[in-house]
Design a protein around this motif. Structure first.
Motif, PDB file in Angstrom:
ATOM      1  N   ARG A 198      20.739  33.875  52.617  1.00 24.50           N
ATOM      2  CA  ARG A 198      20.780  33.756  51.185  1.00 24.50           C
ATOM      3  C   ARG A 198      19.390  33.244  50.470  1.00 24.50           C
ATOM      4  O   ARG A 198      18.895  33.739  49.444  1.00 24.50           O
ATOM      5  CB  ARG A 198      22.013  32.710  50.668  1.00 24.50           C
ATOM      6  CG  ARG A 198      22.221  32.893  49.365  1.00 24.50           C
ATOM      7  CD  ARG A 198      23.465  32.346  48.965  1.00 24.50           C
ATOM      8  NE  ARG A 198      23.566  30.968  49.328  1.00 24.50           N
ATOM      9  CZ  ARG A 198      24.345  30.308  50.208  1.00 24.50           C
ATOM     10  NH1 ARG A 198      25.122  31.118  50.788  1.00 24.50           N
ATOM     11  NH2 ARG A 198      24.346  29.101  50.467  1.00 24.50           N
ATOM     12  N   THR A 199      18.689  32.255  51.256  1.00 23.72           N
ATOM     13  CA  THR A 199      17.534  31.849  50.824  1.00 23.72           C
ATOM     14  C   THR A 199      16.233  32.466  51.395  1.00 23.72           C
ATOM     15  O   THR A 199      15.109  31.877  51.228  1.00 23.72           O
ATOM     16  CB  THR A 199      17.299  30.297  50.879  1.00 23.72           C
ATOM     17  OG1 THR A 199      17.764  29.928  52.234  1.00 23.72           O
ATOM     18  CG2 THR A 199      18.695  29.747  50.115  1.00 23.72           C
ATOM     19  N   GLY A 200      16.373  33.207  52.264  1.00 26.17           N
ATOM     20  CA  GLY A 200      15.261  34.169  52.928  1.00 26.17           C
ATOM     21  C   GLY A 200      14.780  33.287  53.978  1.00 26.17           C
ATOM     22  O   GLY A 200      13.550  33.669  54.410  1.00 26.17           O
ATOM     23  N   ARG A 201      15.368  32.401  54.567  1.00 24.95           N
ATOM     24  CA  ARG A 201      14.971  31.742  55.568  1.00 24.95           C
ATOM     25  C   ARG A 201      15.267  32.045  57.030  1.00 24.95           C
ATOM     26  O   ARG A 201      16.069  32.957  57.203  1.00 24.95           O
ATOM     27  CB  ARG A 201      15.295  30.033  55.716  1.00 24.95           C
ATOM     28  CG  ARG A 201      14.171  29.161  55.078  1.00 24.95           C
ATOM     29  CD  ARG A 201      14.103  29.489  53.427  1.00 24.95           C
ATOM     30  NE  ARG A 201      13.318  28.439  52.850  1.00 24.95           N
ATOM     31  CZ  ARG A 201      13.233  28.271  51.424  1.00 24.95           C
ATOM     32  NH1 ARG A 201      13.972  29.200  50.760  1.00 24.95           N
ATOM     33  NH2 ARG A 201      12.351  27.572  51.008  1.00 24.95           N
ATOM     34  N   MET A 202      14.427  31.963  58.088  1.00 21.79           N
ATOM     35  CA  MET A 202      15.013  32.250  59.346  1.00 21.79           C
ATOM     36  C   MET A 202      16.176  31.716  59.799  1.00 21.79           C
ATOM     37  O   MET A 202      16.698  30.469  59.548  1.00 21.79           O
ATOM     38  CB  MET A 202      13.898  31.888  60.400  1.00 21.79           C
ATOM     39  CG  MET A 202      14.211  32.306  61.776  1.00 21.79           C
ATOM     40  SD  MET A 202      15.232  31.398  62.581  1.00 21.79           S
ATOM     41  CE  MET A 202      14.317  29.987  63.249  1.00 21.79           C
ATOM     42  N   ASP A 203      17.135  32.727  60.142  1.00 23.61           N
ATOM     43  CA  ASP A 203      18.603  32.117  60.593  1.00 23.61           C
ATOM     44  C   ASP A 203      18.563  31.590  62.097  1.00 23.61           C
ATOM     45  O   ASP A 203      18.681  32.352  62.868  1.00 23.61           O
ATOM     46  CB  ASP A 203      19.549  33.186  60.430  1.00 23.61           C
ATOM     47  CG  ASP A 203      21.125  33.015  60.808  1.00 23.61           C
ATOM     48  OD1 ASP A 203      21.214  31.616  60.897  1.00 23.61           O
ATOM     49  OD2 ASP A 203      21.724  33.662  60.663  1.00 23.61           O
ATOM     50  N   ARG A 204      18.438  30.196  62.023  1.00 18.94           N
ATOM     51  CA  ARG A 204      18.535  29.433  63.325  1.00 18.94           C
ATOM     52  C   ARG A 204      19.781  29.926  64.227  1.00 18.94           C
ATOM     53  O   ARG A 204      19.868  30.144  65.574  1.00 18.94           O
ATOM     54  CB  ARG A 204      18.385  28.009  63.037  1.00 18.94           C
ATOM     55  CG  ARG A 204      16.969  27.758  62.609  1.00 18.94           C
ATOM     56  CD  ARG A 204      17.156  26.225  62.473  1.00 18.94           C
ATOM     57  NE  ARG A 204      15.634  25.599  61.991  1.00 18.94           N
ATOM     58  CZ  ARG A 204      15.285  24.493  61.722  1.00 18.94           C
ATOM     59  NH1 ARG A 204      16.416  23.582  61.667  1.00 18.94           N
ATOM     60  NH2 ARG A 204      13.957  24.185  61.708  1.00 18.94           N
ATOM     61  N   PHE A 205      20.891  30.147  63.504  1.00 16.91           N
ATOM     62  CA  PHE A 205      22.129  30.166  64.055  1.00 16.91           C
ATOM     63  C   PHE A 205      22.595  31.764  64.739  1.00 16.91           C
ATOM     64  O   PHE A 205      23.609  32.151  64.986  1.00 16.91           O
ATOM     65  CB  PHE A 205      23.307  29.420  63.546  1.00 16.91           C
ATOM     66  CG  PHE A 205      23.098  28.117  63.214  1.00 16.91           C
ATOM     67  CD1 PHE A 205      23.202  27.533  64.525  1.00 16.91           C
ATOM     68  CD2 PHE A 205      23.030  27.483  62.231  1.00 16.91           C
ATOM     69  CE1 PHE A 205      23.288  26.145  64.598  1.00 16.91           C
ATOM     70  CE2 PHE A 205      23.014  26.152  62.117  1.00 16.91           C
ATOM     71  CZ  PHE A 205      23.161  25.458  63.239  1.00 16.91           C
ATOM     72  N   SER A 206      21.409  32.566  64.301  1.00 14.00           N
ATOM     73  CA  SER A 206      21.621  34.058  64.713  1.00 14.00           C
ATOM     74  C   SER A 206      20.905  33.746  66.282  1.00 14.00           C
ATOM     75  O   SER A 206      20.961  35.017  66.989  1.00 14.00           O
ATOM     76  CB  SER A 206      20.476  34.805  64.023  1.00 14.00           C
ATOM     77  OG  SER A 206      19.294  34.592  64.074  1.00 14.00           O
ATOM     78  N   ARG A 207      20.312  32.653  66.715  1.00 13.72           N
ATOM     79  CA  ARG A 207      19.820  32.610  68.142  1.00 13.72           C
ATOM     80  C   ARG A 207      21.089  31.814  68.790  1.00 13.72           C
ATOM     81  O   ARG A 207      21.231  30.798  68.762  1.00 13.72           O
ATOM     82  CB  ARG A 207      18.445  31.861  68.014  1.00 13.72           C
ATOM     83  CG  ARG A 207      17.728  32.300  67.385  1.00 13.72           C
ATOM     84  CD  ARG A 207      16.144  31.743  67.477  1.00 13.72           C
ATOM     85  NE  ARG A 207      15.163  32.406  66.698  1.00 13.72           N
ATOM     86  CZ  ARG A 207      13.843  32.032  66.686  1.00 13.72           C
ATOM     87  NH1 ARG A 207      13.474  30.998  67.455  1.00 13.72           N
ATOM     88  NH2 ARG A 207      12.918  32.702  65.893  1.00 13.72           N
ATOM     89  N   LEU A 261      11.510  34.288  48.503  1.00 12.11           N
ATOM     90  CA  LEU A 261      12.318  34.153  49.693  1.00 12.11           C
ATOM     91  C   LEU A 261      13.820  34.539  49.064  1.00 12.11           C
ATOM     92  O   LEU A 261      14.499  35.082  50.090  1.00 12.11           O
ATOM     93  CB  LEU A 261      12.174  32.751  50.338  1.00 12.11           C
ATOM     94  CG  LEU A 261      10.867  32.478  50.988  1.00 12.11           C
ATOM     95  CD1 LEU A 261      10.943  30.923  51.427  1.00 12.11           C
ATOM     96  CD2 LEU A 261      11.054  33.372  52.429  1.00 12.11           C
ATOM     97  N   LYS A 262      14.408  33.755  48.110  1.00 10.72           N
ATOM     98  CA  LYS A 262      15.811  34.146  47.712  1.00 10.72           C
ATOM     99  C   LYS A 262      15.918  35.666  47.220  1.00 10.72           C
ATOM    100  O   LYS A 262      16.969  36.107  47.401  1.00 10.72           O
ATOM    101  CB  LYS A 262      15.771  33.214  46.341  1.00 10.72           C
ATOM    102  CG  LYS A 262      16.163  31.762  46.813  1.00 10.72           C
ATOM    103  CD  LYS A 262      16.128  30.989  45.697  1.00 10.72           C
ATOM    104  CE  LYS A 262      16.454  29.398  46.028  1.00 10.72           C
ATOM    105  NZ  LYS A 262      16.396  28.386  44.825  1.00 10.72           N
ATOM    106  N   THR A 263      14.892  36.279  46.840  1.00 12.80           N
ATOM    107  CA  THR A 263      15.031  37.776  46.580  1.00 12.80           C
ATOM    108  C   THR A 263      15.066  38.405  47.842  1.00 12.80           C
ATOM    109  O   THR A 263      16.149  39.307  47.956  1.00 12.80           O
ATOM    110  CB  THR A 263      13.875  38.299  45.768  1.00 12.80           C
ATOM    111  OG1 THR A 263      13.577  37.629  44.559  1.00 12.80           O
ATOM    112  CG2 THR A 263      13.918  39.678  45.755  1.00 12.80           C
ATOM    113  N   VAL A 264      14.385  38.117  49.054  1.00 12.54           N
ATOM    114  CA  VAL A 264      14.690  38.559  50.326  1.00 12.54           C
ATOM    115  C   VAL A 264      15.937  38.415  50.872  1.00 12.54           C
ATOM    116  O   VAL A 264      16.623  39.296  51.441  1.00 12.54           O
ATOM    117  CB  VAL A 264      13.360  38.012  51.252  1.00 12.54           C
ATOM    118  CG1 VAL A 264      13.608  38.593  52.639  1.00 12.54           C
ATOM    119  CG2 VAL A 264      12.083  38.792  50.650  1.00 12.54           C
ATOM    120  N   GLY A 265      16.368  37.213  50.473  1.00 14.48           N
ATOM    121  CA  GLY A 265      17.586  36.873  51.063  1.00 14.48           C
ATOM    122  C   GLY A 265      18.736  37.479  50.405  1.00 14.48           C
ATOM    123  O   GLY A 265      19.729  37.845  51.070  1.00 14.48           O
ATOM    124  N   THR A 266      18.735  37.848  49.107  1.00 12.17           N
ATOM    125  CA  THR A 266      19.501  38.630  48.344  1.00 12.17           C
ATOM    126  C   THR A 266      19.684  40.020  49.013  1.00 12.17           C
ATOM    127  O   THR A 266      20.842  40.631  49.208  1.00 12.17           O
ATOM    128  CB  THR A 266      19.429  38.617  46.960  1.00 12.17           C
ATOM    129  OG1 THR A 266      19.095  37.460  46.309  1.00 12.17           O
ATOM    130  CG2 THR A 266      20.313  39.565  46.197  1.00 12.17           C
TER     131      THR A 266
END
Length: 375
Positions: A201-210, A353-358
């Protein structure tokens, strides 16, 4: 400082009981090294999920007196163990122990050693620090009485608003209760699912996708040792979890790590509620310091009692690989730190980043396990 007489290098699985006891002793003898991220259990966990993990052991007269955990790639580039996950890094040593950094790197087979949360006390690494940053901490006093009384005495400015929101949450969704040490692994999965959605949602790297990070957190959840215990804390409304935190604690230090909440309850400020209740409970459990980690967040400014300083940089010895690595990494770090240090730049970057997350979240959402299967 005394110089060490020998350095040996070990794989994590080669750390026998005497070496682990000596490492724990070094942690106990200095408050600088009491953080659970500096415990051998953290290195052992990383080593069981990532290749290239080693530990340099410094000896004096045959006795182990210092421990540097690190990760090394095939080119001889090293980094602090768990870089990107660890909020505290150091060569853990007994008082008075010193070392020559270039000799240490040579013994480890490294041309460069990268760090980003280095304990300020590490004087032999000082010439290689490229920047220092605030790491907010909360000094905890033994909590007497109940939570509302502690909150009013400790945070009078936050108490009225927080308690009002807790009462409203109780009326709207069920009695509010807090569990400091929840042992239900299903709630841990809920936390990871919330955190994964927050990253997206905030455009950060999703650590838990690893998958390896999911497995690592599962592993730490099972550890119940004196110098490292994985603690899952949960705020419930009725039987429904609304906020949760998972992080490690040592004898005296609690490391804030992963916090998330159900967005449906965002109005009630459940994240702040979680941190306040966690601070109260940790103080009652004998913790004297909560380390909230490097980074600027509004809630950290509200809660902190002071700040530690942590360093980032590259320890090097003369080698072409070290030169190339610094030329590649330093501009990236410099740009990131410039953005983070200036609110006028940080706010537009957050909006982007939030726009990317959206845009990301318009696609199919995955739980950590589903993301692992999709890769």
């Amino acid at each position: 400082m005394r110089s060490t007489s020998a350095i040996t290098v070990h794989r994590p699985e080669e750390l026998n009981e005497p070496l682990r006891r000596a490492w724990h002793r070094a942690m106990d003898e200095s408050p600088d090294y009491a953080n659970p991220f500096l415990a051998p259990e953290f290195t052992l966990g990383i080593g069981s999920h990532r290749t290239g993990v080693h530990v340099a052991v410094l000896h004096e007269q045959g006795e182990p007196v210092g421990f540097l955990p690190y990760e090394r790639n095939a080119c001889g580039v090293g980094r602090a163990v768990g870089l990107g996950l660890s909020d505290c890094q150091a060569l853990v040593h007994r008082p008075g122990v010193g070392w020559d950094t270039r000799e240490l790197l040579r013994a480890c087979g490294l041309s460069v050693f990268e760090f980003d949360h280095l304990v300020a006390e590490q004087q032999p690494f000082t010439p290689y620090v490229t920047g220092t940053f605030a790491s907010p901490v909360l000094d905890l006093k033994p909590a007497e009485g109940g939570y509302p009384e502690w909150l009013r005495a400790t945070y009078p400015g936050l108490a009225k608003t927080t308690l009002k929101k807790e009462r409203r949450l109780g009326r709207d969704a069920g009695e509010v209760r807090f569990v400091y040490d929840e042992r239900d692994p299903r709630v841990l999965r809920t936390l990871m699912r919330w955190k994964s959605a927050q990253y997206r949602r905030t455009g950060r790297m999703d650590r838990f996708s690893r998958p390896w990070i999911v497995d690592l957190v599962d592993h730490f959840f099972q550890i119940r040792e004196e110098h490292f215990t994985g603690i899952l804390s949960v705020v419930y409304a009725g039987d429904r979890p609304v906020a949760a935190h998972f992080g490690p604690r040592s004898r005296t230090v609690f490391a804030a790590w992963f916090t998330a909440y159900d967005p449906e309850f965002g109005y009630y400020s459940p994240g702040l509620m979680m941190h306040l209740r966690l601070a109260w409970a940790a103080g009652r459990d004998g913790v004297t310091l909560m380390d909230m980690g490097r980074g600027q967040k509004e809630y950290k400014d509200w809660l902190k009692t002071r700040e530690l300083r942590v360093g980032e940089g590259f320890a090097v010895r003369p080698h072409p690989v070290a030169t190339a690595h610094r030329m590649w990494r330093r501009p990236v770090r410099g740009l990131r730190n410039t953005v983070l240090a200036h609110p006028g730049l940080r706010r537009p970057a957050d909006r982007l980043l939030k726009t990317v997350g959206t845009l990301r979240t318009k696609g199919p959402a995955h739980t950590p396990g589903e993301a692992a299967r999709a890769r």
